[in-house]
Motif scaffolding. Structure first.
Motif, short mmCIF file in Angstrom:
data_model
loop_
_atom_site.label_atom_id
_atom_site.label_comp_id
_atom_site.label_asym_id
_atom_site.label_seq_id
_atom_site.Cartn_x
_atom_site.Cartn_y
_atom_site.Cartn_z
N VAL A 265 41.33 29.55 41.46
CA VAL A 265 42.73 29.27 41.12
C VAL A 265 43.22 30.24 40.05
N LEU A 266 42.37 30.54 39.06
CA LEU A 266 42.76 31.49 38.02
C LEU A 266 43.02 32.87 38.61
N LYS A 267 42.16 33.28 39.55
CA LYS A 267 42.35 34.58 40.19
C LYS A 267 43.66 34.62 40.96
N LEU A 268 44.01 33.51 41.62
CA LEU A 268 45.26 33.45 42.35
C LEU A 268 46.47 33.56 41.41
N GLN A 269 46.26 33.19 40.16
CA GLN A 269 47.32 33.29 39.16
C GLN A 269 47.33 34.63 38.44
N GLY A 270 46.39 35.51 38.82
CA GLY A 270 46.40 36.85 38.25
C GLY A 270 45.36 37.12 37.18
N ALA A 271 44.41 36.23 36.99
CA ALA A 271 43.37 36.45 35.97
C ALA A 271 42.49 37.63 36.37
N THR A 272 42.07 38.40 35.37
CA THR A 272 41.24 39.59 35.64
C THR A 272 39.82 39.43 35.12
N THR A 273 39.48 38.29 34.61
CA THR A 273 38.13 38.09 34.06
C THR A 273 37.07 38.16 35.15
N THR A 274 35.86 38.48 34.75
CA THR A 274 34.74 38.53 35.70
C THR A 274 34.09 37.17 35.81
N LEU A 275 33.34 36.99 36.89
CA LEU A 275 32.63 35.74 37.10
C LEU A 275 31.63 35.47 35.99
N GLN A 276 30.93 36.52 35.55
CA GLN A 276 29.93 36.35 34.49
C GLN A 276 30.56 35.89 33.19
N ARG A 277 31.67 36.50 32.79
CA ARG A 277 32.33 36.12 31.55
C ARG A 277 32.90 34.71 31.64
N PHE A 278 33.42 34.35 32.80
CA PHE A 278 33.98 33.01 32.97
C PHE A 278 32.89 31.95 32.80
N TYR A 279 31.78 32.11 33.51
CA TYR A 279 30.71 31.12 33.41
C TYR A 279 30.08 31.11 32.02
N ALA A 280 30.00 32.25 31.40
CA ALA A 280 29.40 32.31 30.07
C ALA A 280 30.19 31.47 29.08
N ILE A 281 31.49 31.69 29.01
CA ILE A 281 32.28 31.02 27.98
C ILE A 281 32.52 29.54 28.29
#
Length: 256
Positions: free
Chosen positions: A159-175
């Motif tokens: 959903v975040l990607k559909l809204q234009g987020a540019t973060t990576t999967l690794q950074r998302f799961y980490a935080i």
């Protein structure tokens, strides 16, 4: 002597061990900053402070979720072991008998389940069967947390990607792994009154932390993050309702 100053077979010192642990867990200061919602502004992708909350790897996040799950389940493990050992049965059967007794009173089902729970285990003494079953439940808790963290997080990330987020999967799961820390309060679950309050506080705290971590990571405003958090849950609920409706229609066709 080797170039690193160690003889062959020499045991690593405590400082080297600490570095190894640091590879799998964030520092106490990072955890402290996270639970106080002290995330850096912006994406957090360029965090250069070792003790800042966003400066965490996915491997450290994985270790954090596992350790938090084990800590949270340690007291319930002891309580379940003792209670099931007193009944001379396994934890699932003890729980089943307790639920039947509370919900059915002295009905036939409750009496039957209580009789089954009171049977001696076939291969192990009652205390050992209780301990092994309690241990299995304890060790399965981190696995359940990991599954929720990964599967639910994937839905949120989509959903975040559909809204234009540019973060990576690794950074998302980490935080977002920091959200497991407040859930350690479920450690107090077996304690009457206090357990319910602790669970409620832990769940709410984890939710707030999860949302704030995503905001710090993506730079999105609160409304966008709330949408990302709620959509996966709504999809699961809708899928469940559709499945139940389809099952009900199938039963009606069979009966009528």
């Amino acid at each position: 002597m080797k170039a690193d100053g160690l003889w062959p077979g020499e045991v690593l010192d405590s400082r080297t061990s600490a570095v190894a642990w640091r590879d799998w867990l964030p520092s106490p200061q990072q955890v402290s900053n996270a639970i106080q919602l002290r995330f850096e502004e912006g994406t957090g992708e360029t965090a250069d402070l070792a003790d800042s909350a966003p400066a965490i790897s996915m491997r450290q996040g994985l270790g954090l979720v596992i350790v938090a799950g084990l800590v949270a389940g340690s007291l319930p493990f002891l309580v379940h072991w003792i209670a099931a050992a007193r009944a001379g049965t396994t934890v699932p059967l003890w729980r089943l008998a307790q639920a039947a007794a509370e919900g059915q009173g002295t009905g036939v089902l409750a009496e039957t389940l209580q009789r089954i729970a009171g049977l001696e285990p076939a291969f192990f003494p009652g205390w050992l069967a209780a301990g092994l079953s309690a241990l299995g439940l304890w060790l399965s808790q981190p696995l359940h947390w990991l599954t929720l963290w990964i599967v639910y997080g994937l839905g949120v990330l989509v959903v975040l990607k559909l809204q234009g987020a540019t973060t990576t999967l690794q950074r998302f799961y980490a935080i977002t792994s920091y959200a497991a820390v407040p859930l350690v309060l479920t450690f107090f679950s077996p304690i009457p009154c206090l357990g319910g309050l602790a669970r409620t506080v832990g769940y709410l705290w984890a939710l707030v932390l999860y949302v704030q971590a995503i905001r710090a990571l993506t730079g999105f405003h609160l409304g966008q993050v709330i949408v990302a958090v709620l959509v996966p849950t709504a999809v699961v609920l809708l899928a469940g309702l559709l499945s139940l409706s389809a099952l009900a229609l199938s039963l009606l066709r069979i009966l009528f």
